[in-house]
Motif scaffolding. Structure first.
Motif, PDB file in Angstrom:
ATOM      1  N   ARG A  70       0.824  -1.204   0.000  1.00 38.04           N
ATOM      2  CA  ARG A  70       0.000   0.000   0.000  1.00 38.04           C
ATOM      3  C   ARG A  70       0.868   1.269   0.000  1.00 38.04           C
ATOM      4  N   CYS A  71       1.872   1.285   0.856  1.00 36.74           N
ATOM      5  CA  CYS A  71       2.747   2.452   0.970  1.00 36.74           C
ATOM      6  C   CYS A  71       3.438   2.755  -0.362  1.00 36.74           C
ATOM      7  N   ASN A  72       4.056   1.757  -0.972  1.00 37.17           N
ATOM      8  CA  ASN A  72       4.805   1.962  -2.219  1.00 37.17           C
ATOM      9  C   ASN A  72       3.904   2.345  -3.387  1.00 37.17           C
ATOM     10  N   ILE A  73       2.770   1.664  -3.500  1.00 34.57           N
ATOM     11  CA  ILE A  73       1.891   1.892  -4.651  1.00 34.57           C
ATOM     12  C   ILE A  73       1.142   3.212  -4.514  1.00 34.57           C
ATOM     13  N   GLU A  74       0.706   3.541  -3.294  1.00 33.52           N
ATOM     14  CA  GLU A  74       0.016   4.815  -3.072  1.00 33.52           C
ATOM     15  C   GLU A  74       0.909   5.997  -3.431  1.00 33.52           C
ATOM     16  N   LYS A  75       2.177   5.933  -3.024  1.00 27.14           N
ATOM     17  CA  LYS A  75       3.115   7.017  -3.337  1.00 27.14           C
ATOM     18  C   LYS A  75       3.258   7.186  -4.841  1.00 27.14           C
ATOM     19  N   MET A  76       3.354   6.075  -5.556  1.00 25.61           N
ATOM     20  CA  MET A  76       3.487   6.149  -7.008  1.00 25.61           C
ATOM     21  C   MET A  76       2.244   6.747  -7.647  1.00 25.61           C
ATOM     22  N   LEU A  77       1.069   6.287  -7.226  1.00 27.52           N
ATOM     23  CA  LEU A  77      -0.183   6.781  -7.808  1.00 27.52           C
ATOM     24  C   LEU A  77      -0.400   8.262  -7.498  1.00 27.52           C
ATOM     25  N   ASP A  78      -0.041   8.680  -6.285  1.00 29.80           N
ATOM     26  CA  ASP A  78      -0.190  10.095  -5.917  1.00 29.80           C
ATOM     27  C   ASP A  78       0.767  10.978  -6.715  1.00 29.80           C
ATOM     28  N   THR A  79       1.974  10.458  -6.977  1.00 27.27           N
ATOM     29  CA  THR A  79       2.986  11.248  -7.686  1.00 27.27           C
ATOM     30  C   THR A  79       2.659  11.368  -9.175  1.00 27.27           C
ATOM     31  N   ILE A  80       2.369  10.252  -9.821  1.00 25.61           N
ATOM     32  CA  ILE A  80       2.069  10.277 -11.260  1.00 25.61           C
ATOM     33  C   ILE A  80       0.680  10.868 -11.502  1.00 25.61           C
ATOM     34  N   GLU A  90       7.831   4.712 -19.377  1.00 28.87           N
ATOM     35  CA  GLU A  90       8.686   5.890 -19.214  1.00 28.87           C
ATOM     36  C   GLU A  90       8.335   6.659 -17.945  1.00 28.87           C
ATOM     37  N   MET A  91       7.048   6.769 -17.654  1.00 25.63           N
ATOM     38  CA  MET A  91       6.608   7.464 -16.438  1.00 25.63           C
ATOM     39  C   MET A  91       7.118   6.750 -15.188  1.00 25.63           C
ATOM     40  N   LEU A  92       7.068   5.438 -15.205  1.00 26.80           N
ATOM     41  CA  LEU A  92       7.493   4.659 -14.042  1.00 26.80           C
ATOM     42  C   LEU A  92       9.009   4.702 -13.868  1.00 26.80           C
ATOM     43  N   ARG A  93       9.737   4.663 -14.983  1.00 27.37           N
ATOM     44  CA  ARG A  93      11.197   4.799 -14.902  1.00 27.37           C
ATOM     45  C   ARG A  93      11.570   6.147 -14.281  1.00 27.37           C
ATOM     46  N   LYS A  94      10.929   7.196 -14.764  1.00 22.93           N
ATOM     47  CA  LYS A  94      11.199   8.538 -14.245  1.00 22.93           C
ATOM     48  C   LYS A  94      10.858   8.616 -12.763  1.00 22.93           C
ATOM     49  N   TYR A  95       9.739   8.003 -12.377  1.00 25.04           N
ATOM     50  CA  TYR A  95       9.334   8.014 -10.966  1.00 25.04           C
ATOM     51  C   TYR A  95      10.382   7.357 -10.083  1.00 25.04           C
ATOM     52  N   LEU A  96      10.878   6.182 -10.496  1.00 22.78           N
ATOM     53  CA  LEU A  96      11.864   5.454  -9.697  1.00 22.78           C
ATOM     54  C   LEU A  96      13.180   6.225  -9.584  1.00 22.78           C
ATOM     55  N   VAL A  97      13.616   6.836 -10.687  1.00 23.83           N
ATOM     56  CA  VAL A  97      14.859   7.613 -10.667  1.00 23.83           C
ATOM     57  C   VAL A  97      14.719   8.818  -9.738  1.00 23.83           C
ATOM     58  N   GLU A  98      13.600   9.521  -9.855  1.00 17.98           N
ATOM     59  CA  GLU A  98      13.391  10.706  -9.015  1.00 17.98           C
ATOM     60  C   GLU A  98      13.214  10.326  -7.553  1.00 17.98           C
ATOM     61  N   TYR A  99      12.554   9.209  -7.307  1.00 21.54           N
ATOM     62  CA  TYR A  99      12.373   8.745  -5.927  1.00 21.54           C
ATOM     63  C   TYR A  99      13.726   8.463  -5.278  1.00 21.54           C
ATOM     64  N   GLN A 100      14.605   7.795  -6.029  1.00 20.63           N
ATOM     65  CA  GLN A 100      15.928   7.482  -5.500  1.00 20.63           C
ATOM     66  C   GLN A 100      16.727   8.750  -5.218  1.00 20.63           C
ATOM     67  N   THR A 101      16.609   9.737  -6.109  1.00 20.47           N
ATOM     68  CA  THR A 101      17.346  10.988  -5.937  1.00 20.47           C
ATOM     69  C   THR A 101      16.826  11.803  -4.755  1.00 20.47           C
ATOM     70  N   ILE A 102      15.515  11.945  -4.682  1.00 18.45           N
ATOM     71  CA  ILE A 102      14.908  12.761  -3.628  1.00 18.45           C
ATOM     72  C   ILE A 102      15.122  12.147  -2.244  1.00 18.45           C
ATOM     73  N   ASN A 103      14.987  10.826  -2.150  1.00 18.38           N
ATOM     74  CA  ASN A 103      15.071  10.158  -0.846  1.00 18.38           C
ATOM     75  C   ASN A 103      16.468   9.634  -0.533  1.00 18.38           C
ATOM     76  N   ASN A 104      17.381   9.778  -1.499  1.00 13.76           N
ATOM     77  CA  ASN A 104      18.765   9.346  -1.303  1.00 13.76           C
ATOM     78  C   ASN A 104      18.835   7.906  -0.780  1.00 13.76           C
ATOM     79  N   CYS A 105      18.082   7.022  -1.431  1.00 19.14           N
ATOM     80  CA  CYS A 105      18.035   5.626  -0.987  1.00 19.14           C
ATOM     81  C   CYS A 105      18.893   4.745  -1.886  1.00 19.14           C
TER      82      CYS A 105
END
Length: 216
Positions: A70-80, A90-105
């Protein structure tokens, strides 16, 4: 999705590529919705998520796993923030790259999120809500293998010395001997332990049952 729409797109699968099929799907939904509003068109992203989580619960996933999905999917749906039918690779690739950058994970965290999203979109595909999962072309993130250090004998003795009673000491020794998880130890009952054979029945992730062994 209406059965008719799915059948049309399925018939065209041999002559259209993935992007063309997705465009055809969007056009059919848009045009047909001008005269007919199907249940599918009224289904929100959160409705799809709730249905997915219900399916996973019935499959035997633990509450912890359900919360993680729920946590992972909700964040993706809210962001996109567009209907799942229109979400692209392409949208999902961009989401994952930005998530990694923003959260420094790290890579392990990103790959865990990727797996959650992949499971969700694969379910949507299996249930005929989308034609093809946009996660199929997003492959596993390569991560290094981390070899965890063993607990030194000195620290083991410190753990034992700080036990206030025999029960705590038994739990520490049992964990060290069997290598089972703390959560598995918590769920263990006396009836699950065979002292004569020095083995026990452990219920792990997904309620999978296995045997573990302990020393004298």
């Amino acid at each position: 999705m209406g059965r008719e729409i799915y059948d049309i797109i399925n018939d065209m699968a041999e002559v259209l590529n993935a992007s063309q099929m997705q465009k055809l799907q969007e056009v059919l939904v848009k045009r047909l919705s001008e005269n007919t509003v199907s249940d599918y068109l009224q289904t929100t992203n959160m409705d799809f998520l709730d249905m997915f989580l219900t399916a996973k619960h019935l499959e035997g996933c633990s509450d912890k796993t359900i919360r993680y999905y729920r946590c992972n999917i909700e964040k993706m749906l809210d962001t996109i923030n567009i209907p799942v039918i229109k979400i692209t690779t392409e949208m999902l690739r961009k989401y994952l790259v930005e998530y990694q950058t923003i959260n420094n994970c790290g890579k392990v965290t990103i790959d865990n999120i990727r797996r959650s999203l992949s499971t969700f979109f694969s379910w949507l595909e299996e249930e005929d809500y989308i034609i093809k999962s946009p996660m199929k072309r997003i492959h596993k993130v390569k991560t290094g293998v981390i070899v965890k250090d063993t607990i030194p004998d000195e620290k083991i003795e410190i753990l034992r010395d700080n036990c206030n009673n025999l029960r705590d000491r038994a739990m520490i020794d049992f964990l060290l001997s069997t290598g089972i998880r703390v959560g598995e130890l918590v769920r263990l009952n006396i009836d699950d332990i065979d002292f004569s054979e020095r083995e026990c029945v452990v219920y792990g992730k997904g309620d999978k049952e296995r045997k573990a062994y302990f020393d004298a």
